[in-house]
Scaffold this motif. Structure first.
Motif: not given
Ligand code: KG4
Ligand code: ZN
Length: 370
Positions: A156-157, A303, A202, A185, A198, A299, A330-331, A181
């Motif tokens: 997400g970042g 996908n 997907d 969102d 997200g 995260g 994810g985190d 991400g």
């Molecule tokens: O790594 P993470 O848990 O947190 C951050 O460090 O940002 O990633 C979260 C991000 C969110 O934007 C979420 O919507 C996205 O990952 N995300 C996805 C999927 N699963 C999580 N985006 C697209 N497709 C997915 N299957």
């Protein structure tokens, strides 16, 4: 997570590391042993707390971390079958992330380490994601981390391609604007989907046909970067157009089950364009400096299309692809403890009284280092 049995003594390798991750909206605590086995990885998501706002509210996130920590840490210790006094070192994320959130985890980690006289590791959040593809679920030993590899971190970042060599990280390609991400969102939010959008975008994209729209992959000759804000704006405009034409009712909060076929097609095309941009940057990088191992994390590494496309590409090119196991995409705090384990041999623990948090901690970029 279900509490499970204590591992037999011969199975548990020291040092045992307690990991803490609170950089954004997940409160996470994990125990990882000297073999890189994840004995427990507890993550308390704050989805319910942020859902009414459609996204993460920093002040709410810090309060939730404080509220969640006692239960999350108890759950992790219980599941691992260990006590705090079994722990040999403590690691917590010190950045990048939301300052208030980081402060909670880092202060807890520092206090535990200082109180027990243990080494303390203040970790870069991305260092954790980078090594997460080498973790295994089910308490199996982690893979050995190659001396040199390329990391793709999509979250997400972050949308980053990084080079890791001898434990040093160098940034190769970064996003100029939004992270991948983040645009998933935002597009999902515009359609009234609940946070985090997200994963749902997907899922819905799987049902659409991407061919109805043509989104361009942004490129500037010889300048490697990611950019997603243009694609986001185009997709939002197409949503407006569908609404104007009466093909899509005005957004109502819902899980997207009622979305008509044209909206599903649009999501499929949007997802395809997002993924094709990643493939384009990976291919270009591979042409200029061949990739031996590509470790994919964050995260968005969950996908479905991204996983399929990267697997196809890596198979054709003979690249050793490591896709992070879904439970560590994810985190989570297991990746933070594991990253600290890789540093342990180098003896670079910090004094728990000195370390501070930082909202941004850039790696050296390829252009700076040149
Ligand atoms: O790594 P993470 O848990 O947190 C951050 O460090 O940002 O990633 C979260 C991000 C969110 O934007 C979420 O919507 C996205 O990952 N995300 C996805 C999927 N699963 C999580 N985006 C697209 N497709 C997915 N299957
Ligand atoms: Zn992350």
């Amino acid at each position: 997570m279900n509490p499970s049995r204590r591992p037999p003594a011969e199975e548990l390798e020291h040092p045992l590391i307690l990991g803490i991750e609170t950089s954004c909206d997940d409160t996470a605590c994990a125990l990882v042993d000297g073999g890189g086995r994840v004995l427990a990885s507890a993550v308390s998501s704050q989805i319910a707390a942020h859902r009414p706002y459609g996204g993460v509210v920093p002040e709410v996130a810090s309060r939730e971390h404080l509220r969640n920590w006692p239960a999350v840490s108890r759950e992790a210790l219980l599941a691992a079958g260990v006590e705090v006094h079994d722990v040999d070192a403590v690691a917590a994320t010190r950045g990048p992330g939301l300052i208030g959130s980081l402060l909670v985890g880092l202060s807890l980690g520092r206090a535990i380490a200082f109180g027990r006289g243990l080494p303390f590791y203040g970790m870069h959040h991305i260092e954790g994601h980078l090594v997460s593809p080498f973790l295994h679920p089910d308490r199996r030993r982690a893979e050995a981390i190659p001396e040199r590899f390329t990391g793709l971190v999509v979250s997400g970042g972050h949308t980053s391609l990084l080079e890791v060599a001898g434990g040093r990280v160098r940034s190769l390609v970064e996003t100029r604007d939004d992270a991948m991400g983040e645009v998933f969102d935002k597009v999902g939010k515009r359609l009234g989907l609940p946070y985090p959008q997200g994963p749902r975008v997907d899922e819905l994209a799987e049902r659409g046909a991407g061919g109805a729209y043509r989104f361009r992959v942004p490129r500037i000759k010889d300048e490697p970067f990611f950019s997603y804000s243009g694609l986001k704006t185009q997709t939002l405009r197409e949503i407006e157009a569908l609404e104007r034409d009466g093909a899509l009712p005005a957004p109502a909060a819902g899980d997207g089950e009622a979305l008509p076929a044209p909206a599903l097609d649009l999501l499929a095309a949007f997802r395809r364009a997002c993924v094709e941009q990643v493939l384009d940057r990976v291919r270009r990088l591979h042409r200029s400096q061949p990739i031996g191992t590509l470790a994919v994390s964050g995260g968005v590494a969950a996908n479905r299309l991204l996983r399929r496309r990267l697997a196809e590409w890596a198979r054709r090119r003979g690249v050793d692809l490591r896709l992070v196991p879904l439970e560590f995409s994810g985190d989570n705090a297991a990746m933070i403890a594991f990253a600290a384990l890789t540093r342990l041999g180098r003896g670079d623990a910090g004094d728990p009284r000195d370390l501070v948090v930082a909202s941004r901690i850039p790696f050296t970029s390829a252009s700076e280092a040149a």
